[in-house]
Design an enzyme around this catalytic site. Structure first.
Site, PDB file in Angstrom:
ATOM      1  N   ASP A 167     -17.273   7.139  -1.377  1.00 33.67           N
ATOM      2  CA  ASP A 167     -16.007   7.015  -0.645  1.00 33.67           C
ATOM      3  C   ASP A 167     -15.733   8.374   0.001  1.00 33.67           C
ATOM      4  O   ASP A 167     -16.428   9.362  -0.284  1.00 33.67           O
ATOM      5  CB  ASP A 167     -14.896   6.634  -1.642  1.00 33.67           C
ATOM      6  CG  ASP A 167     -13.554   6.314  -0.981  1.00 33.67           C
ATOM      7  OD1 ASP A 167     -13.517   6.146   0.261  1.00 33.67           O
ATOM      8  OD2 ASP A 167     -12.541   6.244  -1.703  1.00 33.67           O
TER       9      ASP A 167
ATOM     10  N   ARG B  92       0.877  -1.178   0.000  1.00 30.06           N
ATOM     11  CA  ARG B  92       0.000   0.000   0.000  1.00 30.06           C
ATOM     12  C   ARG B  92       0.908   1.219   0.000  1.00 30.06           C
ATOM     13  O   ARG B  92       1.699   1.420   0.920  1.00 30.06           O
ATOM     14  CB  ARG B  92      -0.915  -0.005   1.225  1.00 30.06           C
ATOM     15  CG  ARG B  92      -1.634   1.315   1.418  1.00 30.06           C
ATOM     16  CD  ARG B  92      -2.722   1.254   2.451  1.00 30.06           C
ATOM     17  NE  ARG B  92      -3.882   0.552   1.935  1.00 30.06           N
ATOM     18  CZ  ARG B  92      -5.100   0.588   2.485  1.00 30.06           C
ATOM     19  NH1 ARG B  92      -5.296   1.304   3.574  1.00 30.06           N
ATOM     20  NH2 ARG B  92      -6.101  -0.064   1.959  1.00 30.06           N
TER      21      ARG B  92
ATOM     22  N   CYS C  35     -16.240   1.611   0.838  1.00 29.04           N
ATOM     23  CA  CYS C  35     -15.082   0.765   1.170  1.00 29.04           C
ATOM     24  C   CYS C  35     -14.663   0.901   2.628  1.00 29.04           C
ATOM     25  O   CYS C  35     -13.982   0.026   3.157  1.00 29.04           O
ATOM     26  CB  CYS C  35     -13.918   1.078   0.236  1.00 29.04           C
ATOM     27  SG  CYS C  35     -13.283   2.756   0.384  1.00 29.04           S
TER      28      CYS C  35
ATOM     29  N   HIS D 218      -7.489   0.819  -6.323  1.00 29.24           N
ATOM     30  CA  HIS D 218      -7.666  -0.021  -5.127  1.00 29.24           C
ATOM     31  C   HIS D 218      -8.370  -1.322  -5.556  1.00 29.24           C
ATOM     32  O   HIS D 218      -9.529  -1.574  -5.191  1.00 29.24           O
ATOM     33  CB  HIS D 218      -8.492   0.736  -4.080  1.00 29.24           C
ATOM     34  CG  HIS D 218      -8.482   0.114  -2.718  1.00 29.24           C
ATOM     35  ND1 HIS D 218      -7.666  -0.956  -2.376  1.00 29.24           N
ATOM     36  CD2 HIS D 218      -9.213   0.389  -1.595  1.00 29.24           C
ATOM     37  CE1 HIS D 218      -7.891  -1.282  -1.103  1.00 29.24           C
ATOM     38  NE2 HIS D 218      -8.818  -0.494  -0.620  1.00 29.24           N
TER      39      HIS D 218
ATOM     40  N   GLN E  76     -10.256  -3.973  -3.136  1.00 34.62           N
ATOM     41  CA  GLN E  76     -11.575  -3.586  -2.633  1.00 34.62           C
ATOM     42  C   GLN E  76     -12.665  -3.988  -3.628  1.00 34.62           C
ATOM     43  O   GLN E  76     -13.761  -4.390  -3.245  1.00 34.62           O
ATOM     44  CB  GLN E  76     -11.620  -2.072  -2.381  1.00 34.62           C
ATOM     45  CG  GLN E  76     -12.928  -1.599  -1.800  1.00 34.62           C
ATOM     46  CD  GLN E  76     -13.172  -2.114  -0.379  1.00 34.62           C
ATOM     47  OE1 GLN E  76     -12.311  -1.974   0.467  1.00 34.62           O
ATOM     48  NE2 GLN E  76     -14.329  -2.710  -0.138  1.00 34.62           N
TER      49      GLN E  76
ATOM     50  N   ARG F 115     -13.556  -8.741   2.049  1.00 33.83           N
ATOM     51  CA  ARG F 115     -12.130  -8.502   1.769  1.00 33.83           C
ATOM     52  C   ARG F 115     -11.332  -9.760   2.110  1.00 33.83           C
ATOM     53  O   ARG F 115     -10.413 -10.152   1.401  1.00 33.83           O
ATOM     54  CB  ARG F 115     -11.598  -7.319   2.598  1.00 33.83           C
ATOM     55  CG  ARG F 115     -12.196  -5.960   2.256  1.00 33.83           C
ATOM     56  CD  ARG F 115     -11.740  -5.471   0.897  1.00 33.83           C
ATOM     57  NE  ARG F 115     -10.298  -5.406   0.770  1.00 33.83           N
ATOM     58  CZ  ARG F 115      -9.526  -4.389   1.163  1.00 33.83           C
ATOM     59  NH1 ARG F 115     -10.083  -3.326   1.693  1.00 33.83           N
ATOM     60  NH2 ARG F 115      -8.208  -4.426   0.992  1.00 33.83           N
TER      61      ARG F 115
END
Ligand code: CP
Ligand code: NVA
Length: 305
Positions: free
Chosen positions: A223, A108, A263, A135, A138, A291
């Protein structure tokens, strides 16, 4: 560790074919059922995943770490604060060294280009656990969640409300792979990047009015307004995004059985109202749980095939 062939990386959702993504979702649901029934499958026994975090995380860290344990392997948490990466060791050297010791590496970080450089020098699969651009992990969970609740997403209408950020970019890639329609409602100046949007223009369109974008939606997604690394822009963004909150009025424009996803982490009262995120149409907790299952399926796909 197999070093004879080029490793298979997962830097973008587009590193999978549509068929592979569907297989992965199916396997994720299978692993979920097995786990809920108390059955563990040690398909990654003896394997190690290194997890490099240059940004904060709750879900990504815990889901990868628990996932590796459940599959019989091990995960190593490497924060840039405590490793030589944080003291300037070149990313290429870190990739060369770590990939001689572990079986898979998850990162990340900020710049997507940094992830690509890391992957280019790694002997083992590299997974994008979020960059400023994408991402994809996700989206594995989001797509699994939709399939589990509503069946195939092909031909459905998905509405993105808010920033044209890493999550929005990954939704564009998902729309291309799984062939759904994506309405993107974002304030002027916060549109997704052209290089991501352009190849998806047959399925994705920018609609600046959130109400127009939400009409008839099967799924509404949002988001945070300020992503990690944009903390100083928080105030300006709060003003620019003020009309882009997912609330009950907006949800009422979607199909009656529309789902809501985020998310997480979420800011109630900003991008989403408490009534929506804590309401009947929200599937955010299952989305977060998925996830775990989706990434286990991803790890198997990268390490066993
Ligand atoms: N959604 C997500 O990636 O959460 P974390 O930042 O907690 O990992
Ligand atoms: N867009 C958000 C997602 C967090 C999981 C960020 O990059 O901070």
């Amino acid at each position: 560790m197999n070093q004879s062939k080029m490793p298979r990386h997962f830097l973008s959702l587009l590193d999978l074919s549509a068929e592979e993504l569907r297989e992965l979702i199916e396997r994720a649901s299978e692993l979920k059922t097995a786990l809920h029934a108390g059955r563990h499958q040690a398909t990654l026994k003896g394997r190690t995943l290194a997890m490099i975090f240059e940004k904060s995380s709750t879900r990504t860290r815990v889901s990868f770490e628990a996932g590796m344990t459940q599959l019989g392997g091990h995960a190593l948490f490497l924060s840039s604060r405590d490793t030589q990466l944080g003291r300037g060791e070149p990313i290429e050297d870190s990739a060369r060294v770590l990939s001689r010791m572990v079986d898979c590496i998850m990162i990340r970080t900020f710049e997507h280009e940094k992830l690509e450089r890391f992957a280019a020098h790694s002997r083992v699969p590299v997974i994008n656990a979020l960059t400023d651009l994408l991402h994809p992990c996700q989206l594995l969970a989001d797509m699994q969640t939709f399939f589990e609740h509503r069946g195939d997403i092909t031909g459905k209408q998905v509405t993105w409300i808010g920033d044209g950020n890493n999550m929005c970019h990954s939704y564009i890639n998902a729309a291309r792979l799984l062939d759904f329609n994506l309405n993107i409602a974002c304030p002027e100046g916060y549109e997704p990047e052209d290089k991501v949007l352009h190849p998806g223009l047959d399925r994705c369109r920018i609609v600046s009015d959130p109400a127009a974008a939400a009409i008839g939606a099967d799924l509404i997604v949002t988001d945070v307004w300020a992503s990690m690394g944009q903390e100083e822009e928080q105030q300006k963004r709060a003003q620019d995004f003020a009309k882009y909150q997912v609330n009950e009025q907006l949800m009422a424009l979607a199909k009656p059985d529309a789902l809501f996803m985020h998310c997480l982490p979420a800011h109630r009262g900003e991008e989403v109202s408490a009534a929506v995120i804590d309401g009947q149409q929200s599937v955010v907790w299952e989305e977060a749980e998925n996830r775990l299952h989706a990434q286990k399926a991803l790890l198997e796909m990268l390490l066993l095939h």
